[in-house]
Enzyme design. Structure first.
Site, short mmCIF file in Angstrom:
data_model
loop_
_atom_site.label_atom_id
_atom_site.label_comp_id
_atom_site.label_asym_id
_atom_site.label_seq_id
_atom_site.Cartn_x
_atom_site.Cartn_y
_atom_site.Cartn_z
N ARG A 6 9.72 -5.62 1.44
CA ARG A 6 9.19 -6.55 2.19
C ARG A 6 10.11 -7.85 2.64
O ARG A 6 10.51 -8.32 1.64
CB ARG A 6 7.99 -6.99 2.38
CG ARG A 6 6.58 -5.51 2.15
CD ARG A 6 5.19 -6.37 2.22
NE ARG A 6 4.54 -5.40 1.74
CZ ARG A 6 3.48 -5.08 1.13
NH1 ARG A 6 3.17 -6.19 0.84
NH2 ARG A 6 2.68 -4.59 1.18
N HIS A 22 7.24 -6.15 -3.82
CA HIS A 22 7.77 -5.67 -2.48
C HIS A 22 8.94 -6.47 -2.10
O HIS A 22 9.84 -5.93 -1.20
CB HIS A 22 7.13 -5.95 -1.39
CG HIS A 22 5.91 -4.80 -1.61
ND1 HIS A 22 6.41 -3.22 -1.53
CD2 HIS A 22 4.35 -4.94 -2.34
CE1 HIS A 22 4.69 -2.42 -1.83
NE2 HIS A 22 3.91 -3.83 -2.82
N ASP A 29 4.40 1.05 -2.22
CA ASP A 29 2.77 1.36 -2.38
C ASP A 29 2.49 2.60 -1.58
O ASP A 29 3.79 3.32 -0.47
CB ASP A 29 1.76 0.49 -0.87
CG ASP A 29 1.33 -1.00 -1.23
OD1 ASP A 29 2.16 -0.87 -2.07
OD2 ASP A 29 1.69 -1.65 -0.81
N TYR A 56 -9.55 -2.32 -7.92
CA TYR A 56 -8.71 -3.60 -7.82
C TYR A 56 -8.76 -3.96 -6.26
O TYR A 56 -8.38 -2.86 -5.44
CB TYR A 56 -7.29 -3.33 -8.42
CG TYR A 56 -6.18 -4.33 -8.47
CD1 TYR A 56 -6.45 -5.55 -9.68
CD2 TYR A 56 -5.51 -4.83 -7.81
CE1 TYR A 56 -5.59 -6.77 -10.20
CE2 TYR A 56 -4.56 -6.44 -7.58
CZ TYR A 56 -5.24 -7.30 -9.12
OH TYR A 56 -4.63 -8.16 -8.61
N HIS A 59 -6.68 -2.49 -2.87
CA HIS A 59 -5.94 -1.39 -3.66
C HIS A 59 -7.18 0.04 -3.53
O HIS A 59 -6.60 0.79 -4.51
CB HIS A 59 -6.00 -1.77 -5.11
CG HIS A 59 -4.16 -2.09 -4.78
ND1 HIS A 59 -4.38 -4.01 -4.82
CD2 HIS A 59 -2.71 -2.77 -4.30
CE1 HIS A 59 -3.44 -4.54 -4.55
NE2 HIS A 59 -2.88 -4.19 -4.88
N ASP A 61 -6.98 1.49 -0.92
CA ASP A 61 -6.72 2.55 0.30
C ASP A 61 -5.29 2.94 0.08
O ASP A 61 -4.42 3.65 0.50
CB ASP A 61 -7.42 1.82 0.78
CG ASP A 61 -5.95 0.24 2.09
OD1 ASP A 61 -5.41 0.16 0.38
OD2 ASP A 61 -6.11 0.58 3.04
N HIS A 62 -4.53 2.61 -1.30
CA HIS A 62 -3.52 3.07 -1.57
C HIS A 62 -3.41 3.32 -2.94
O HIS A 62 -3.81 2.49 -4.03
CB HIS A 62 -1.98 2.02 -1.09
CG HIS A 62 -2.43 0.90 -0.67
ND1 HIS A 62 -2.86 -0.51 -0.55
CD2 HIS A 62 -2.08 0.21 -2.48
CE1 HIS A 62 -3.22 -1.43 -1.31
NE2 HIS A 62 -1.86 -1.25 -2.28
N HIS A 64 -0.41 1.33 -5.99
CA HIS A 64 0.93 0.23 -5.93
C HIS A 64 1.25 0.37 -7.11
O HIS A 64 1.17 -0.01 -8.40
CB HIS A 64 1.07 -1.79 -5.92
CG HIS A 64 1.68 -2.24 -6.23
ND1 HIS A 64 2.73 -2.88 -5.00
CD2 HIS A 64 2.48 -3.19 -6.99
CE1 HIS A 64 3.73 -3.11 -5.57
NE2 HIS A 64 3.21 -3.65 -7.19
#
Length: 80
Positions: A6, A22, A29, A56, A59, A61-62, A64
């Site tokens: 990113r 990122h 992710d 955490y 987090h 929904d994914h 990392h």
């Protein structure tokens, strides 16, 4: 994968941490299958020093994964 490298503008727009991995190109992710917990659990054995997942903050929904200078693992809902 839902997110990789990113720019600072993109990281700010998505609410990423100021020191997000990122920004350095070594954070990803992951979404999809297998489960987020399974991804986090397996990542422990594949050299990742930065693992954040379910339980955490922000987090659920994914998962990392990244490599940071020091180990930081937290996915409490997954036993990590």
């Amino acid at each position: 994968m839902s997110s990789g490298f990113r720019s600072y503008a993109c990281n700010n727009a998505v609410g990423g941490a100021a020191g997000s991995r990122h920004l350095y190109g070594d954070g990803v992710d992951l979404t999809g299958s297998p489960s987020f917990c399974r991804m986090a659990q397996q990542a422990r054995y594949h050299g990742f020093t930065n693992i954040l997942g379910p339980g955490y903050p922000a987090h659920d929904d994914h998962t990392h994964l990244g490599n940071s200078p020091s180990q930081s693992w937290s996915a409490p809902s997954c036993g990590i």
